[in-house]
Design a protein around this motif. Sequence first.
Motif, mmCIF file in Angstrom:
data_model
loop_
_atom_site.group_PDB
_atom_site.id
_atom_site.type_symbol
_atom_site.label_atom_id
_atom_site.label_comp_id
_atom_site.label_asym_id
_atom_site.label_seq_id
_atom_site.Cartn_x
_atom_site.Cartn_y
_atom_site.Cartn_z
ATOM 1 N N THR A 1 -2.613 -1.859 7.621
ATOM 2 C CA THR A 1 -2.473 -0.634 6.838
ATOM 3 C C THR A 1 -1.261 0.161 7.298
ATOM 4 O O THR A 1 -1.039 0.365 8.487
ATOM 5 N N PRO B 1 0.537 3.475 7.893
ATOM 6 C CA PRO B 1 0.154 4.882 8.044
ATOM 7 C C PRO B 1 1.240 5.828 7.539
ATOM 8 O O PRO B 1 2.383 5.433 7.320
ATOM 9 N N ASP C 1 -10.589 10.580 5.951
ATOM 10 C CA ASP C 1 -9.614 9.549 6.302
ATOM 11 C C ASP C 1 -8.263 10.242 6.414
ATOM 12 O O ASP C 1 -7.711 10.715 5.415
ATOM 13 N N GLY D 1 -5.474 8.805 7.561
ATOM 14 C CA GLY D 1 -4.453 7.777 7.758
ATOM 15 C C GLY D 1 -3.077 8.188 7.283
ATOM 16 O O GLY D 1 -2.069 7.845 7.899
ATOM 17 N N GLY E 1 -9.154 6.394 10.149
ATOM 18 C CA GLY E 1 -7.847 5.922 9.701
ATOM 19 C C GLY E 1 -6.681 6.266 10.596
ATOM 20 O O GLY E 1 -5.527 6.213 10.163
ATOM 21 N N ASP F 1 -11.093 3.522 14.916
ATOM 22 C CA ASP F 1 -9.912 4.066 14.236
ATOM 23 C C ASP F 1 -9.937 5.583 14.131
ATOM 24 O O ASP F 1 -9.320 6.161 13.242
#
Length: 437
Positions: free
Chosen positions: A201, A203, A317, A319, A343, A374
């Motif tokens: 993923t 960021p 989240d 992220g 995230g 996470d």
Amino acid sequence: MTDHTALWPAPTASGPVDATVTVPGSKSVTNRGLVLAALAAEPGWLRRPLRSRDTVLMAEALRTLGVGIEEGVGPDGTGEAWRIIPAGLHGPATVDVGNAGTVMRFLPPVAALADGPVRFDGDPRSYERPLHGVIHALRALGAMIDDDGRGALPMTVFGGGSLTGGAVEIDASSSSQFVSALLLSGHRFNQGVEVRHVGGTLPSMPHIRMTVDMLRAAGAQVDTPEAGGEADVWRVTPGALLGRDLVVEPDLSNAQPFLAAALVTGGRVTIPDWPAHTTQPGDALRDLFTAMGGSCELTERGLTFTGTGKVQGIDADLGEVGELTPGIAAVAALADSESVLRGVAHLRLHETDRLAALTREINGLGGDVTETEDGLHIRPRPLHGGVFHTYDDHRLATAGALLGLVVPGVQVENVGTTAKTLPDFAGMWHDMLGEGV
């Protein structure tokens, strides 16, 4: 010289705060603006730039490569502005990155365009921060780099005056700055650049969108996933950039502790000049802090945030807005229900391991924070005073100050580390409380 051991007695609010706080310019915009202006085909202006450790390091680094940066007032005779005059980039030179991710990642591609060797060095923590994505990508694009196989600082980039460029694959899951670094200089590569992210993923996407928007505003042709292109692929066409007259927005992430002060004390804080439209991650604070119990109003004057005196936990989240995590965690520790922040595993690679540091320091004041794979799980508990260590991390310092607003006896270690992005934070904090220092 910063005193890394000094303890700052965080002031406790005597009641709801009610203040207008003018936040200095965005570090992210200032440093991107400096790089783009240095690589442009004609001189440009940067108005209302942030003057902080990270931006001064960027400006000094560009000067060592031959770029002219004159500090004064704008062309209309008002406000601070920097005049950036592009020049032939050259070595030999030594760049001090401090612990600035933007400097250590954005400038190696610039150095590859210089004529001569450019050595990069910095604070001890900078040696531990990931740089492999930029190093591997530049080698694939034709650059010569000596890093003794570390994939990290210190290192030397042997600039050849130009770079072939072309297509490259990188894993930017540890920092979106790997992508921005290549895009910012890509228009100067002979074949432009095509950056394909192939890792986990990605960021902090708002920061990549900021890079793309600023490139386009300077005249670059950029194809992006958002424009219907391939997923996680960005292309910059070779070509000259315009010299711009750029006004730097307030740093919305640096507004976080002041908005949070309104939330946790049930007060009201106004941040002037909050932009109606922006790519800054800090704009997410409007929704995040509203979900945690406040309300906000955006007018021509700016953003006014009002707390109710009640703070709610949140499941979020983060992220895309990981830099907001320390402040969110501090507010969550003062809430009336549990919070889950997700995230943000990449925060373990920031100025410090932010997840471990937040867990250790909030728990040290009596909190109940657990690291997850996470993120963080935060169960509010009655907190008590104590030393809040900052690990040379500006966002840890502001998180400690925020807790101190409602928890008597909190002492923040090395509050001066906030100079990285927010000069005179301590003075601004006292002014917000009407205390003056």
